[in-house]
Design a protein around this motif. Structure first.
Motif, PDB file in Angstrom:
ATOM      1  N   ARG A 270     -51.288  -3.773 -31.111  1.00 45.32           N
ATOM      2  CA  ARG A 270     -50.087  -3.503 -30.327  1.00 45.32           C
ATOM      3  C   ARG A 270     -49.104  -2.724 -31.180  1.00 45.32           C
ATOM      4  O   ARG A 270     -48.845  -3.098 -32.322  1.00 45.32           O
ATOM      5  CB  ARG A 270     -49.421  -4.809 -29.855  1.00 45.32           C
TER       6      ARG A 270
ATOM      7  N   PHE B 103     -45.385  -1.845 -31.682  1.00 43.29           N
ATOM      8  CA  PHE B 103     -44.075  -2.353 -31.300  1.00 43.29           C
ATOM      9  C   PHE B 103     -43.007  -1.279 -31.494  1.00 43.29           C
ATOM     10  O   PHE B 103     -42.997  -0.562 -32.499  1.00 43.29           O
ATOM     11  CB  PHE B 103     -43.686  -3.557 -32.170  1.00 43.29           C
TER      12      PHE B 103
ATOM     13  N   GLU C 262     -38.809  -4.024 -28.833  1.00 39.73           N
ATOM     14  CA  GLU C 262     -39.905  -4.938 -28.495  1.00 39.73           C
ATOM     15  C   GLU C 262     -40.141  -5.959 -29.601  1.00 39.73           C
ATOM     16  O   GLU C 262     -40.410  -7.131 -29.326  1.00 39.73           O
ATOM     17  CB  GLU C 262     -41.186  -4.143 -28.243  1.00 39.73           C
ATOM     18  N   SER C 263     -40.039  -5.532 -30.847  1.00 41.24           N
ATOM     19  CA  SER C 263     -40.259  -6.465 -31.955  1.00 41.24           C
ATOM     20  C   SER C 263     -39.185  -7.544 -31.993  1.00 41.24           C
ATOM     21  O   SER C 263     -39.459  -8.697 -32.299  1.00 41.24           O
ATOM     22  CB  SER C 263     -40.310  -5.714 -33.289  1.00 41.24           C
TER      23      SER C 263
ATOM     24  N   ASP D 179     -39.880 -10.114 -29.181  1.00 40.22           N
ATOM     25  CA  ASP D 179     -41.219 -10.683 -29.137  1.00 40.22           C
ATOM     26  C   ASP D 179     -41.167 -12.194 -29.353  1.00 40.22           C
ATOM     27  O   ASP D 179     -40.411 -12.697 -30.191  1.00 40.22           O
ATOM     28  CB  ASP D 179     -42.080 -10.034 -30.231  1.00 40.22           C
TER      29      ASP D 179
ATOM     30  N   LEU E  46     -46.564  -6.473 -37.827  1.00 41.78           N
ATOM     31  CA  LEU E  46     -45.502  -5.482 -37.592  1.00 41.78           C
ATOM     32  C   LEU E  46     -45.491  -4.459 -38.716  1.00 41.78           C
ATOM     33  O   LEU E  46     -45.889  -4.751 -39.844  1.00 41.78           O
ATOM     34  CB  LEU E  46     -44.137  -6.168 -37.528  1.00 41.78           C
TER      35      LEU E  46
ATOM     36  N   ALA F 189     -40.159  -1.283 -36.682  1.00 43.97           N
ATOM     37  CA  ALA F 189     -40.287  -2.574 -35.993  1.00 43.97           C
ATOM     38  C   ALA F 189     -40.298  -3.718 -36.998  1.00 43.97           C
ATOM     39  O   ALA F 189     -39.646  -4.751 -36.792  1.00 43.97           O
ATOM     40  CB  ALA F 189     -41.560  -2.596 -35.155  1.00 43.97           C
TER      41      ALA F 189
END
Length: 436
Positions: A226, A228, A232-233, A236, A356, A360
């Motif tokens: 994925r 990020f 989004e990170s 999450d 990550l 991110a």
């Protein structure tokens, strides 16, 4: 000149960061030793001191994410240099503060300056130089600096509190003399800390290619699962869980660090100088444990129990600590508490970068650090408040022990952060680089 690549990475990358971490930790917790005489000189109550000690972390909360993003998009080397110089100046001003409000303001500013130092190291610098399997050991070696700063700082602080330098009181000398090394180190970073492997004149072309290939492979592997964005990170679910765990962990960690000298002195009656030397004992033991524990995690690839088990051990020791009246038994419990609270941190900060990367990782790591470190206010303030209300540290220490134990239980609900770049890929990359 060192021939081994890993040793050279430790010398040229970890060592200057290690010194910076010592400066950061000393400049953050020296107030715990200053309190032994400063509180009386300034007329601070336990609650006022707890507020000032902990308000530093509101600066962390507000400035950690923006600082790390600036460093990731521009230059981590230049950014670290800037914040070190500025926080050294803020620390120097603390030697001349006159009242509680100035104490609060300067501690907040110190936190704002320091906020992005560790996230920049964890999320930006470490992944560029150490692959996923190497990071727990490298991170633990780097963060063992916190313990070494206790070994160095505790005797130094205890001595300075009993000595007048240039007509200043001991606690003023403590703040002033610890400001100058931070400023000097910040300037030094501009000349000795490369941003990328390609910028390092101590690497061969093949080694530069190897480290670059490893980094690119790790990014590719993570993005395949994925990719990020920054936003989004930060929202999450796993990142938010890490924020909560770190908050619970740090509630006990900072409450222990800021109040431990006061609690131990109340039990033992030891002098300031004796306190400084004796506290170096648990810090030295935890320093050794920190490095060995990180090496164990890197060797085995296991992370969850390497984080959770020490917290369970530390929680038991902290809960028992305030009920002990024998000073040497109390010091033994301080040692076990220090082991429990510290030795899992290197493994902990290697975990977010297992899923990550890039901006991110910088944003999420800063968010975890920032939210978690608000407990750096909550822990000391809660401890001081309970002490003022009950006249005892027992209730506060039990509360911190429960917080640490809950953090350990939540850690066991995480996946194990498996290595994404195998050792086999590493050697294949070296082989390809040599052929090229």
């Amino acid at each position: 000149m060192l021939k081994n690549l890993q040793a050279r990475k430790y010398f040229y990358i970890i060592f200057p960061l290690f010194i910076g971490s010592i400066m950061a930790y000393l400049d953050r917790v020296n107030v715990a030793f200053a309190a032994l005489t400063m509180n009386k000189d300034m007329g601070f109550s336990a609650e006022q001191f707890g507020m000032g000690a902990g308000i530093l972390f509101f600066g962390y909360m507000l400035f950690g994410v923006p600082g790390a993003l600036i460093a990731e998009r521009k230059s981590p080397r230049v950014w670290l240099a800037i914040i070190l110089v500025v926080w050294g100046a803020v620390l120097a001003f603390m030697a001349f503060m006159q009242n509680a409000m100035q104490f609060y303001i300067l501690r907040f500013l110190l936190g704002a300056c320091e906020a992005s130092f560790f996230p920049v190291v964890y999320a930006i610098i470490m992944p560029r130089w150490f692959n996923t399997k190497e990071r727990p050991a490298a991170m633990s070696l780097f963060l063992s600096s916190m313990l070494l700063s206790g070994v160095i700082g505790a005797p130094l602080a205890g001595w300075l509190l009993d000595v007048s330098v240039l007509g200043l009181k001991g606690w003023q000398s403590l703040f002033l003399l610890e400001a100058f090394p931070a400023i000097a180190l910040g300037i030094g970073y501009l000349y000795c800390l490369p941003d990328w492997p390609k910028d390092a004149n101590w690497l061969s072309p093949e080694e530069k290619q190897l480290l670059t290939t490893e980094y690119e492979q790790e990014i590719t592997a993570k993005n395949a699962v994925r990719k990020f964005t920054v936003w989004e990170s930060c929202k999450d679910k796993k990142v938010l869980k890490l924020c909560g765990i770190f908050f619970l962990w740090m509630t006990g960690f900072w409450g222990f660090n800021f109040w431990m000298p006061t609690v131990l002195k109340s039990v033992s009656g030891w002098s300031n100088s004796q306190m400084g030397w004796l506290i170096a004992i648990p810090m030295t033991i935890a320093f050794i444990g920190f490095i060995l524990w990180g090496m164990s995690s890197s060797k085995s690839g296991e992370k969850r129990w390497h984080m959770a088990l020490p917290l369970f051990m530390g929680a038991i020791a902290m809960a028992a600590g305030p009920f002990v009246t024998d000073p040497w038994f109390s010091l033994a419990l301080v040692t076990v508490s220090a082991l429990g609270l510290y030795i899992g941190l290197g493994v902990w900060w290697s975990y977010p970068t297992t899923f990550l990367s890039g901006s991110a990782a910088a944003a999420a790591t800063s968010l975890i650090n920032s939210i978690g470190c608000t407990s750096g206010w909550a822990g000391p303030y809660f401890t001081g408040y309970i002490k003022d209300m009950t006249g005892s540290f027992q209730g506060a220490y039990i509360g911190m022990a429960v917080s640490i134990a809950i953090a350990g239980l939540f850690l066991l609900t995480l996946d194990n952060g498996l290595v994404t770049v195998s050792t086999e890929k590493r050697y294949n990359a070296m082989s390809d680089a040599k052929k090229a």
